[in-house]
Design a protein around this motif. Structure first.
Motif, PDB file in Angstrom:
ATOM      1  N   GLN A 105     -31.251 -10.476 -12.437  1.00 53.18           N
ATOM      2  CA  GLN A 105     -32.632 -10.797 -12.818  1.00 53.18           C
ATOM      3  C   GLN A 105     -33.207 -11.331 -11.605  1.00 53.18           C
ATOM      4  N   ARG A 106     -34.471 -11.052 -11.468  1.00 53.09           N
ATOM      5  CA  ARG A 106     -35.226 -11.744 -10.162  1.00 53.09           C
ATOM      6  C   ARG A 106     -36.708 -12.271 -10.828  1.00 53.09           C
ATOM      7  N   ASP A 107     -36.997 -13.205  -9.931  1.00 53.05           N
ATOM      8  CA  ASP A 107     -38.435 -13.844 -10.117  1.00 53.05           C
ATOM      9  C   ASP A 107     -39.425 -12.790 -10.317  1.00 53.05           C
ATOM     10  N   PRO A 108     -40.347 -12.652 -11.462  1.00 49.47           N
ATOM     11  CA  PRO A 108     -41.057 -11.589 -11.799  1.00 49.47           C
ATOM     12  C   PRO A 108     -42.102 -11.304 -10.722  1.00 49.47           C
ATOM     13  N   VAL A 109     -42.860 -12.380  -9.946  1.00 55.51           N
ATOM     14  CA  VAL A 109     -43.774 -12.240  -9.116  1.00 55.51           C
ATOM     15  C   VAL A 109     -43.041 -11.449  -7.967  1.00 55.51           C
ATOM     16  N   ALA A 110     -42.190 -12.051  -7.441  1.00 56.57           N
ATOM     17  CA  ALA A 110     -41.354 -11.415  -6.263  1.00 56.57           C
ATOM     18  C   ALA A 110     -40.893 -10.018  -6.553  1.00 56.57           C
ATOM     19  N   THR A 111     -40.477  -9.786  -7.698  1.00 54.84           N
ATOM     20  CA  THR A 111     -40.205  -8.221  -7.860  1.00 54.84           C
ATOM     21  C   THR A 111     -41.291  -7.481  -8.038  1.00 54.84           C
ATOM     22  N   ILE A 112     -42.312  -7.734  -8.648  1.00 56.07           N
ATOM     23  CA  ILE A 112     -43.396  -6.894  -8.689  1.00 56.07           C
ATOM     24  C   ILE A 112     -44.007  -6.529  -7.282  1.00 56.07           C
ATOM     25  N   ARG A 113     -44.286  -7.824  -6.634  1.00 56.24           N
ATOM     26  CA  ARG A 113     -44.548  -7.491  -5.116  1.00 56.24           C
ATOM     27  C   ARG A 113     -43.754  -6.341  -4.488  1.00 56.24           C
ATOM     28  N   SER A 114     -42.269  -6.628  -4.604  1.00 56.51           N
ATOM     29  CA  SER A 114     -41.502  -5.459  -4.048  1.00 56.51           C
ATOM     30  C   SER A 114     -41.891  -4.173  -4.665  1.00 56.51           C
ATOM     31  N   TRP A 115     -42.133  -4.160  -5.755  1.00 53.87           N
ATOM     32  CA  TRP A 115     -42.454  -2.714  -6.320  1.00 53.87           C
ATOM     33  C   TRP A 115     -43.455  -2.377  -5.472  1.00 53.87           C
ATOM     34  N   MET A 116     -44.606  -2.937  -5.238  1.00 56.26           N
ATOM     35  CA  MET A 116     -45.815  -2.556  -4.650  1.00 56.26           C
ATOM     36  C   MET A 116     -45.515  -1.965  -3.028  1.00 56.26           C
ATOM     37  N   GLU A 117     -44.441  -2.509  -2.529  1.00 55.94           N
ATOM     38  CA  GLU A 117     -44.129  -2.312  -1.088  1.00 55.94           C
ATOM     39  C   GLU A 117     -43.029  -1.165  -0.901  1.00 55.94           C
ATOM     40  N   ILE A 118     -42.794  -0.150  -1.996  1.00 59.55           N
ATOM     41  CA  ILE A 118     -41.646   0.715  -1.712  1.00 59.55           C
ATOM     42  C   ILE A 118     -42.351   2.077  -2.202  1.00 59.55           C
ATOM     43  N   TYR A 119     -41.593   3.098  -1.766  1.00 54.17           N
ATOM     44  CA  TYR A 119     -42.369   4.567  -1.964  1.00 54.17           C
ATOM     45  C   TYR A 119     -42.703   4.962  -3.175  1.00 54.17           C
ATOM     46  N   TRP A 120     -42.118   4.251  -4.330  1.00 53.66           N
ATOM     47  CA  TRP A 120     -42.483   4.738  -5.855  1.00 53.66           C
ATOM     48  C   TRP A 120     -43.388   3.844  -6.470  1.00 53.66           C
ATOM     49  N   ASN A 121     -44.250   3.180  -5.473  1.00 53.31           N
ATOM     50  CA  ASN A 121     -45.159   1.948  -6.085  1.00 53.31           C
ATOM     51  C   ASN A 121     -46.280   2.983  -6.899  1.00 53.31           C
ATOM     52  N   GLU A 122     -46.699   4.254  -6.249  1.00 52.60           N
ATOM     53  CA  GLU A 122     -47.907   4.788  -7.009  1.00 52.60           C
ATOM     54  C   GLU A 122     -47.282   5.279  -8.508  1.00 52.60           C
ATOM     55  N   GLN A 123     -45.846   5.692  -8.611  1.00 49.96           N
ATOM     56  CA  GLN A 123     -45.370   6.295  -9.820  1.00 49.96           C
ATOM     57  C   GLN A 123     -45.634   5.041 -10.971  1.00 49.96           C
ATOM     58  N   ILE A 124     -45.355   3.796 -10.388  1.00 47.52           N
ATOM     59  CA  ILE A 124     -45.397   2.538 -11.573  1.00 47.52           C
ATOM     60  C   ILE A 124     -46.535   2.126 -11.938  1.00 47.52           C
ATOM     61  N   THR A 125     -47.389   2.391 -10.885  1.00 45.26           N
ATOM     62  CA  THR A 125     -48.876   1.756 -11.154  1.00 45.26           C
ATOM     63  C   THR A 125     -49.829   2.699 -11.658  1.00 45.26           C
ATOM     64  N   ASN A 126     -49.562   4.124 -11.631  1.00 45.45           N
ATOM     65  CA  ASN A 126     -50.336   5.061 -12.124  1.00 45.45           C
ATOM     66  C   ASN A 126     -50.101   5.559 -13.766  1.00 45.45           C
ATOM     67  N   GLN A 127     -49.064   4.942 -14.044  1.00 42.24           N
ATOM     68  CA  GLN A 127     -48.656   5.643 -15.436  1.00 42.24           C
ATOM     69  C   GLN A 127     -47.371   4.526 -15.997  1.00 42.24           C
ATOM     70  N   LEU A 128     -47.381   4.534 -17.226  1.00 39.90           N
ATOM     71  CA  LEU A 128     -46.134   3.969 -17.896  1.00 39.90           C
ATOM     72  C   LEU A 128     -44.725   4.917 -17.487  1.00 39.90           C
ATOM     73  N   TRP A 129     -44.027   4.223 -16.587  1.00 39.02           N
ATOM     74  CA  TRP A 129     -42.886   4.998 -15.714  1.00 39.02           C
ATOM     75  C   TRP A 129     -41.715   5.420 -16.635  1.00 39.02           C
ATOM     76  N   TRP A 130     -41.481   4.459 -17.611  1.00 41.48           N
ATOM     77  CA  TRP A 130     -40.350   4.756 -18.599  1.00 41.48           C
ATOM     78  C   TRP A 130     -40.955   4.831 -19.780  1.00 41.48           C
ATOM     79  N   GLN A 131     -40.544   5.879 -20.726  1.00 40.23           N
ATOM     80  CA  GLN A 131     -41.034   6.334 -22.083  1.00 40.23           C
ATOM     81  C   GLN A 131     -40.162   5.942 -23.204  1.00 40.23           C
ATOM     82  N   GLY A 132     -40.632   5.758 -24.356  1.00 40.35           N
ATOM     83  CA  GLY A 132     -39.853   5.831 -25.590  1.00 40.35           C
ATOM     84  C   GLY A 132     -39.696   4.571 -26.085  1.00 40.35           C
ATOM     85  N   ALA A 133     -40.577   3.615 -25.942  1.00 41.29           N
ATOM     86  CA  ALA A 133     -40.222   2.231 -26.370  1.00 41.29           C
ATOM     87  C   ALA A 133     -41.470   1.457 -26.840  1.00 41.29           C
TER      88      ALA A 133
END
Length: 304
Positions: free
Chosen positions: A165-193
């Motif tokens: 696990q990692r600090d949520p804010v640091a994790t989310i900031r890192s999500w924004m800095e990588i190539y798949w940030n548009e995938q996770i910010t434009n849709q619910l990337w994981w499904q079924g729950a």
């Protein structure tokens, strides 16, 4: 059970499964552990040939008693040489191939999902071939996103899970800095729950990429805890922050949990790494800069 699996099922005893939300430290931590001489793992070459288990014989060319030349994913090593070298990797063409069409391994939470007996035999046989062809003693796996714990335990009932696990804010900031940030910010990337109420809430948050990502982070953590409470796995939960505080002690604790003997290969690899707390660095761009107000909103969502 087929003859190959009968003869080699011991290679699948107590597989090590490292998992986390993504950008939580799983890559560097798993890569350190995966240096251990006993462990076999999913490689970049397997990803190129996802249905061809004999590709794992290649590891013997790169890593044997005479020499050891293994590539690495940490520290953004993008050289052509590193691309060619046999190295551990986390991608999902292989997972989709080995689990079959019935299962969306890469994008489904797989809650309350189990492999069928036929799927179990197929998947276990393939992974046993990976371990045998790499000439190792034990399987190690790294995944990110949902824990997929019930599904994985239907295949590997004695698996040992390492939850990073990692600090949520640091994790989310890192999500924004990588190539798949548009995938996770434009849709619910994981499904079924998600419930109907949660889908409505997600729609309300979708105009703010940080809050929308925080909503998905919360769901990952929530479903992981649900599966832990349901499945009672053999699990070790720790944090990226503990890792950067004292890497040597951290790795020793992980190896003790996994019943791995001390390894000079692990020690040597760690000496090559420059480990620092990336939570404390500045955002790489304005697009990933999180204001104090947004940080507070993120924590309210995560802790709701």
């Amino acid at each position: 059970m087929n003859d190959f699996l009968k003869q080699n099922s011991h290679l699948l005893e107590k597989p090590i499964i490292v998992f986390g939300t993504g950008r939580s430290g799983t890559t560097v931590i798993s890569e350190i552990i995966f240096q251990h001489e006993d462990l076999a793992w999913h490689s970049n070459w397997q990803e190129l040939f996802p249905k061809f288990a004999p590709i794992n014989y290649l590891r013997r060319l790169f890593d044997n008693k005479y020499w050891r030349v293994i590539g690495m994913n940490t520290q953004n090593n993008k050289s052509f040489r590193n691309y060619i070298l046999f190295r551990p990797i986390e991608r999902y063409d292989f997972w989709e191939a080995v689990t079959g069409k019935r299962i969306d391994f890469s994008r489904n939470f797989l809650l309350n999902e189990k492999a069928t007996p036929e799927e179990q035999e197929h998947i276990r046989t393939f992974f046993a071939r990976i371990v045998k062809y790499q000439k190792r003693k034990r399987l190690a796996i790294k995944i990110t996103g949902p824990a997929r714990m019930e599904y994985l335990m239907s295949i590997f009932p004695d698996a040992q899970f390492i939850n990073i696990q990692r600090d949520p804010v640091a994790t989310i900031r890192s999500w924004m800095e990588i190539y798949w940030n548009e995938q996770i910010t434009n849709q619910l990337w994981w499904q079924g729950a998600y419930t109907a109420a949660e889908l409505k809430k997600a729609e309300e948050l979708s105009s703010d990429k940080f809050l929308f990502a925080a909503f998905q982070y919360r769901k990952l953590m929530e479903t992981t805890q649900q599966e832990i409470e349901k499945m009672h796995p053999d699990i070790y939960t720790t944090s990226y922050e503990d890792f950067v505080k004292d890497p040597k002690a951290f790795v020793k604790n992980l190896m003790d949990f996994a019943h791995l003997q001390p390894s000079k290969l692990v020690d040597t690899f760690m000496q090559k790494l420059s480990i620092a707390n990336r939570n404390e660095r500045k955002a790489v761009s304005e697009n990933s800069e999180i204001t104090p107000e947004t940080k507070q909103q993120i924590m309210e969502i995560v802790n709701a």
